[in-house]
Design an enzyme around this catalytic site. Structure first.
Site, PDB file in Angstrom:
ATOM      1  N   ASP A 119     -40.666-111.623 -44.022  1.00 27.90           N
ATOM      2  CA  ASP A 119     -39.792-112.723 -43.605  1.00 27.90           C
ATOM      3  C   ASP A 119     -38.752-112.900 -44.704  1.00 27.90           C
ATOM      4  O   ASP A 119     -39.025-113.488 -45.748  1.00 27.90           O
ATOM      5  CB  ASP A 119     -40.608-113.998 -43.390  1.00 27.90           C
ATOM      6  CG  ASP A 119     -39.728-115.169 -42.951  1.00 27.90           C
ATOM      7  OD1 ASP A 119     -38.489-115.001 -42.912  1.00 27.90           O
ATOM      8  OD2 ASP A 119     -40.283-116.247 -42.663  1.00 27.90           O
TER       9      ASP A 119
ATOM     10  N   LYS B 173     -30.308-117.879 -42.342  1.00 26.78           N
ATOM     11  CA  LYS B 173     -29.552-118.364 -43.500  1.00 26.78           C
ATOM     12  C   LYS B 173     -28.285-117.530 -43.789  1.00 26.78           C
ATOM     13  O   LYS B 173     -27.337-117.609 -43.020  1.00 26.78           O
ATOM     14  CB  LYS B 173     -30.491-118.512 -44.697  1.00 26.78           C
ATOM     15  CG  LYS B 173     -31.634-119.502 -44.335  1.00 26.78           C
ATOM     16  CD  LYS B 173     -32.408-120.083 -45.471  1.00 26.78           C
ATOM     17  CE  LYS B 173     -33.284-121.226 -44.953  1.00 26.78           C
ATOM     18  NZ  LYS B 173     -34.714-120.963 -44.880  1.00 26.78           N
TER      19      LYS B 173
ATOM     20  N   TYR C 116     -43.653-120.124 -45.967  1.00 24.06           N
ATOM     21  CA  TYR C 116     -43.140-120.860 -44.822  1.00 24.06           C
ATOM     22  C   TYR C 116     -42.379-119.896 -43.931  1.00 24.06           C
ATOM     23  O   TYR C 116     -41.630-119.048 -44.425  1.00 24.06           O
ATOM     24  CB  TYR C 116     -42.206-121.983 -45.288  1.00 24.06           C
ATOM     25  CG  TYR C 116     -41.510-122.729 -44.169  1.00 24.06           C
ATOM     26  CD1 TYR C 116     -42.214-123.597 -43.338  1.00 24.06           C
ATOM     27  CD2 TYR C 116     -40.135-122.587 -43.960  1.00 24.06           C
ATOM     28  CE1 TYR C 116     -41.566-124.298 -42.321  1.00 24.06           C
ATOM     29  CE2 TYR C 116     -39.479-123.290 -42.940  1.00 24.06           C
ATOM     30  CZ  TYR C 116     -40.197-124.138 -42.121  1.00 24.06           C
ATOM     31  OH  TYR C 116     -39.573-124.826 -41.122  1.00 24.06           O
TER      32      TYR C 116
HETATM   33  C1  PLP Z   1     -35.615-121.217 -43.620  1.00 24.37           C
HETATM   34  C2  PLP Z   1     -36.722-120.277 -43.342  1.00 24.37           C
HETATM   35  C3  PLP Z   1     -37.217-120.079 -42.044  1.00 24.37           C
HETATM   36  C4  PLP Z   1     -36.750-120.895 -40.872  1.00 24.37           C
HETATM   37  O1  PLP Z   1     -35.401-120.699 -40.577  1.00 24.37           O
HETATM   38  P1  PLP Z   1     -34.636-121.828 -39.718  1.00 24.37           P
HETATM   39  O2  PLP Z   1     -33.267-121.259 -39.555  1.00 24.37           O
HETATM   40  O3  PLP Z   1     -34.701-123.085 -40.518  1.00 24.37           O
HETATM   41  O4  PLP Z   1     -35.362-121.935 -38.423  1.00 24.37           O
HETATM   42  C5  PLP Z   1     -38.174-119.098 -41.848  1.00 24.37           C
HETATM   43  N1  PLP Z   1     -38.636-118.368 -42.869  1.00 24.37           N
HETATM   44  C6  PLP Z   1     -38.199-118.527 -44.125  1.00 24.37           C
HETATM   45  C7  PLP Z   1     -38.720-117.650 -45.212  1.00 24.37           C
HETATM   46  C8  PLP Z   1     -37.239-119.500 -44.403  1.00 24.37           C
HETATM   47  O5  PLP Z   1     -36.830-119.682 -45.656  1.00 24.37           O
END
Ligand code: PLP
Length: 435
Positions: free
Chosen positions: A245, A273, A150
């Site tokens: 990511d 995060k 994701y």
């Molecule tokens: C949480 C997350 C996102 C999205 O971040 P948001 O701050 O919710 O937009 C993208 N990539 C990964 C791997 C994530 O865990």
């Protein structure tokens, strides 16, 4: 209905009814609506350390930790004081501030793979910008992503594998033009042959490979480091950029995230995060040369009214500074390993088909015995077990994110006694799940 659950949600239910009149599904992010678990969502009124309290006055040990950001637990004193100090000077200027440099310098000095970075306001924004950078720098447009990873709600990444030889994506959300989804090639994790075949055929059109090096948004699909190494080697070979990511794994499995943990150098890294210490911050970083493509130095446009917001920067700095304390990660990771082992020992002794994969301070409750490394291995029927466990844990004062596809997080605020208490609650809940 609330009492049928054996868990009083009178006030939360009333608030949920109110919220439904104002927000789609009553929430500002879909998973919060508790659609995959039992009963209405519980509304949280405060948090402190590893605990949260809901509007009906239940106390819980929190393993969701705001979906990952709160590696220091709730209401961390140092972060709180830093936020207060920043707020006292004003909340936003839309102009450069000293605080941005402090957080940026702290990251660049302590992360071997980042020479320059840019702050944004969410993980999604970081990923979106990283893709634009990859496309701008390579002059190519297609992207490889992996099933089960994701990357936020970026249009071209809300896609799943379609049918056909080279599998171009099909969107997983309404409102995404097919043309966008077609720019994304979705491959299974851990399939080196498919990867090589795709790069041979399409490499001249592919700007980047994006991967969660520790896939933690669809269960915890821990990859062999050799697969990540393979991505690195093949990306070089085909002149394609590699994006890690690290929105979840960054500053989580170590200060240098998964890249540092595995010792693999991606071309671009994305963060969110933890980086904001509980405030909305994201970032993307790379070599100085690659970041030279970003405006105003280069032609890749990317901007943000609230980017580098001083209050958020102060929170991020106060958080990351604490993570650099000697032994921080060793202690946290060892604590998590002990917690997970206690759960696994119990499940094994009872013969329950459940396992607890973990890395660093991330863990997942998998209702299966075999090691799961790809999305299609997860049995959707196993989510019924999670549903029951989730309710039984709430009744026993344990809060997990409301979906069996989500991982749990241990924070430095979870002390041994909290974890021991949680183990007992898990044991009782699992006994009920498998009774
Ligand atoms: C949480 C997350 C996102 C999205 O971040 P948001 O701050 O919710 O937009 C993208 N990539 C990964 C791997 C994530 O865990």
């Amino acid at each position: 209905m609330e009492t049928l659950l054996g868990h009083d949600r009178t006030i939360s239910s009333a608030l949920f009814e109110e919220a439904k009149k104002i927000f789609p599904g009553g929430v500002n992010s879909p998973v919060r609506a508790f659609k995959s678990v039992l009963g209405p969502p519980i509304f949280i009124k405060k948090g402190d350390g590893c605990h949260i309290w809901d509007e009906d006055d239940h106390q819980y040990i929190d393993f969701c930790c705001s979906w990952g950001p709160l590696i220091l637990g709730h209401n961390n004193a140092h972060i709180r004081e830093s936020i207060y100090a920043a707020v006292a000077e004003g909340t936003s200027f839309g102009a450069p501030t000293r605080l941005e440099i402090e957080l940026g310098r702290l990251i660049v000095d302590n992360h071997r793979y980042i020479e320059k970075l840019r702050f944004v306001s969410s993980g999604t924004e970081a990923v979106m910008s990283a893709l634009r950078l990859a496309r701008g720098a390579t002059g190519k447009s297609k992207v490889i992503k992996f099933e089960g990873c994701y990357h936020g709600h970026v249009d071209s990444l809300l896609v799943k594998a379609g049918s056909g030889l080279v599998t171009f994506g099909e969107s997983t959300s309404a409102g995404i033009p097919e043309a966008f989804a077609k720019e994304t090639i979705v491959l299974p994790l851990n399939d080196r042959e498919k990867l090589e075949e795709t790069l041979e055929q399409e490499g001249h059109n592919i700007a980047c490979i994006i991967v969660e090096p520790i896939p933690a948004n669809n269960g915890l699909l821990l990859q062999d480091p050799s697969f990540l190494e393979c991505l690195r080697i093949k990306a070089y070979k085909h002149n394609v950029l590699l994006i890690f990511d690290e929105v979840i794994s960054g500053f989580r499995v170590g200060f240098e995230g998964a890249a540092g943990y595995y010792g693999i150098k991606p071309d671009i890294l994305t963060f969110g995060k933890i980086i904001g210490g509980g405030m909305p911050v994201g970032a993307y970083g790379a070599s100085a040369e690659l970041m030279g493509h970003i405006a105003p130095d280069g032609p890749v446009y990317q901007a943000g009214t609230l980017s580098g917001n001083p209050v958020a920067m102060a929170a991020g700095y106060a958080a990351l500074k604490q993570l650099l304390a000697p032994g921080f990660y060793e202690t946290l990771n060892a604590k998590t390993a002990g917690f997970v082992k206690a759960l696994q020992d119990f499940a094994d002794a009872k013969g329950y088909p459940v396992s607890f994969p973990s890395v660093g301070s991330i863990f997942w409750v998998a209702f299966a015995r075999e090691r799961i490394i790809a999305a299609e291995q997860i049995d959707p029927a196993s989510m019924n077990h999670f549903k029951i466990m989730h309710l039984e844990l709430l009744k026993r004062g344990i809060y997990m994110g409301p979906s069996g596809y989500e991982v749990g997080f241990v924070s430095s605020a979870h002390i041994d006694a909290d974890l021991a208490q949680a183990v007992e609650a898990f044991k009782e809940a699992l006994d009920i799940v498998f009774s």
